[in-house]
Design a protein around this motif. Structure first.
Motif, PDB file in Angstrom:
ATOM      1  N   PHE A  52       7.775   8.455 -17.040  1.00  0.00           N
ATOM      2  CA  PHE A  52       6.325   8.340 -16.982  1.00  0.00           C
ATOM      3  C   PHE A  52       5.958   7.647 -15.671  1.00  0.00           C
ATOM      4  O   PHE A  52       6.767   6.939 -15.088  1.00  0.00           O
ATOM      5  CB  PHE A  52       5.767   7.551 -18.174  1.00  0.00           C
ATOM      6  CG  PHE A  52       6.386   6.194 -18.338  1.00  0.00           C
ATOM      7  CD1 PHE A  52       5.958   5.107 -17.592  1.00  0.00           C
ATOM      8  CD2 PHE A  52       7.407   6.007 -19.263  1.00  0.00           C
ATOM      9  CE1 PHE A  52       6.540   3.860 -17.755  1.00  0.00           C
ATOM     10  CE2 PHE A  52       7.992   4.760 -19.432  1.00  0.00           C
ATOM     11  CZ  PHE A  52       7.546   3.683 -18.671  1.00  0.00           C
ATOM     12  N   SER A  53       4.737   7.852 -15.244  1.00  0.00           N
ATOM     13  CA  SER A  53       4.276   7.162 -14.042  1.00  0.00           C
ATOM     14  C   SER A  53       3.669   5.828 -14.476  1.00  0.00           C
ATOM     15  O   SER A  53       3.049   5.751 -15.544  1.00  0.00           O
ATOM     16  CB  SER A  53       3.244   7.997 -13.283  1.00  0.00           C
ATOM     17  OG  SER A  53       1.985   7.913 -13.915  1.00  0.00           O
ATOM     18  N   PRO A  54       3.844   4.788 -13.676  1.00  0.00           N
ATOM     19  CA  PRO A  54       3.225   3.508 -14.014  1.00  0.00           C
ATOM     20  C   PRO A  54       1.699   3.620 -14.148  1.00  0.00           C
ATOM     21  O   PRO A  54       1.108   2.969 -14.998  1.00  0.00           O
ATOM     22  CB  PRO A  54       3.616   2.598 -12.845  1.00  0.00           C
ATOM     23  CG  PRO A  54       4.890   3.187 -12.330  1.00  0.00           C
ATOM     24  CD  PRO A  54       4.723   4.678 -12.503  1.00  0.00           C
ATOM     25  N   ARG A  55       1.082   4.471 -13.344  1.00  0.00           N
ATOM     26  CA  ARG A  55      -0.380   4.651 -13.435  1.00  0.00           C
ATOM     27  C   ARG A  55      -0.786   5.209 -14.788  1.00  0.00           C
ATOM     28  O   ARG A  55      -1.767   4.773 -15.384  1.00  0.00           O
ATOM     29  CB  ARG A  55      -0.874   5.586 -12.334  1.00  0.00           C
ATOM     30  CG  ARG A  55      -0.968   4.925 -10.982  1.00  0.00           C
ATOM     31  CD  ARG A  55      -1.492   5.856  -9.935  1.00  0.00           C
ATOM     32  NE  ARG A  55      -2.864   6.237 -10.264  1.00  0.00           N
ATOM     33  CZ  ARG A  55      -3.536   7.187  -9.646  1.00  0.00           C
ATOM     34  NH1 ARG A  55      -2.972   7.890  -8.695  1.00  0.00           N
ATOM     35  NH2 ARG A  55      -4.774   7.457  -9.986  1.00  0.00           N
ATOM     36  N   GLU A  56      -0.045   6.207 -15.271  1.00  0.00           N
ATOM     37  CA  GLU A  56      -0.380   6.771 -16.579  1.00  0.00           C
ATOM     38  C   GLU A  56      -0.151   5.736 -17.672  1.00  0.00           C
ATOM     39  O   GLU A  56      -0.973   5.593 -18.583  1.00  0.00           O
ATOM     40  CB  GLU A  56       0.445   8.022 -16.884  1.00  0.00           C
ATOM     41  CG  GLU A  56       0.108   8.592 -18.258  1.00  0.00           C
ATOM     42  CD  GLU A  56       0.952   9.775 -18.670  1.00  0.00           C
ATOM     43  OE1 GLU A  56       0.713  10.286 -19.783  1.00  0.00           O
ATOM     44  OE2 GLU A  56       1.849  10.194 -17.910  1.00  0.00           O
TER      45      GLU A  56
END
Length: 129
Positions: A91-95
């Motif tokens: 997963f992306s940290p932003r998501e």
């Protein structure tokens, strides 16, 4: 992963207590109020699903499960155990930040607490290496 994500969340106004096992997570609960628990299902010792179950029995705190398991049965089981969201790796940290803030917002609306915020919040981030 734990250190990188913890640092990213802290830079975005979340107060993070990063832990590596269920015992440490519950010690954090004994010391301070927790608004949200992102819980990695691959923690050493007690399984993540069992930790989610124990956590749900102990507190009404929102739980976001983090896992590499992306089968529908795993997602359904996690949500039925009481998780508020289920995020699959990678997963992306932003998501992840957006999902955590969304869960905090929903919890704030449910509690109608003037002290809860969507930008900040105390979280116990339980993750393996």
């Amino acid at each position: 992963m734990r250190d990188l994500v913890s640092e990213y969340l802290a830079k975005n106004d979340l107060r993070v207590s990063a832990v590596t096992c269920g015992r440490d997570m519950f010690e954090v609960f004994d010391r301070e109020p927790i608004d949200l628990v992102p819980l990695d299902l691959r923690l050493p010792g007690e399984g993540g699903m069992q930790l989610a179950r124990s956590l749900r029995e102990r507190a009404a705190v929102p739980i976001v499960l983090l896992t590499g398991r992306d089968e529908e049965a795993d997602r359904v089981m996690g949500l039925e155990l009481g998780a508020d969201d289920y995020v699959t790796k990678p997963f992306s940290p932003r998501e992840l930040l957006a999902r955590l803030r969304a869960v905090l917002r929903r919890n704030q609306a449910r509690r109608r607490s003037p002290n809860a915020t969507t930008r900040g919040g105390r979280i116990a981030f339980a993750a393996g290496s």
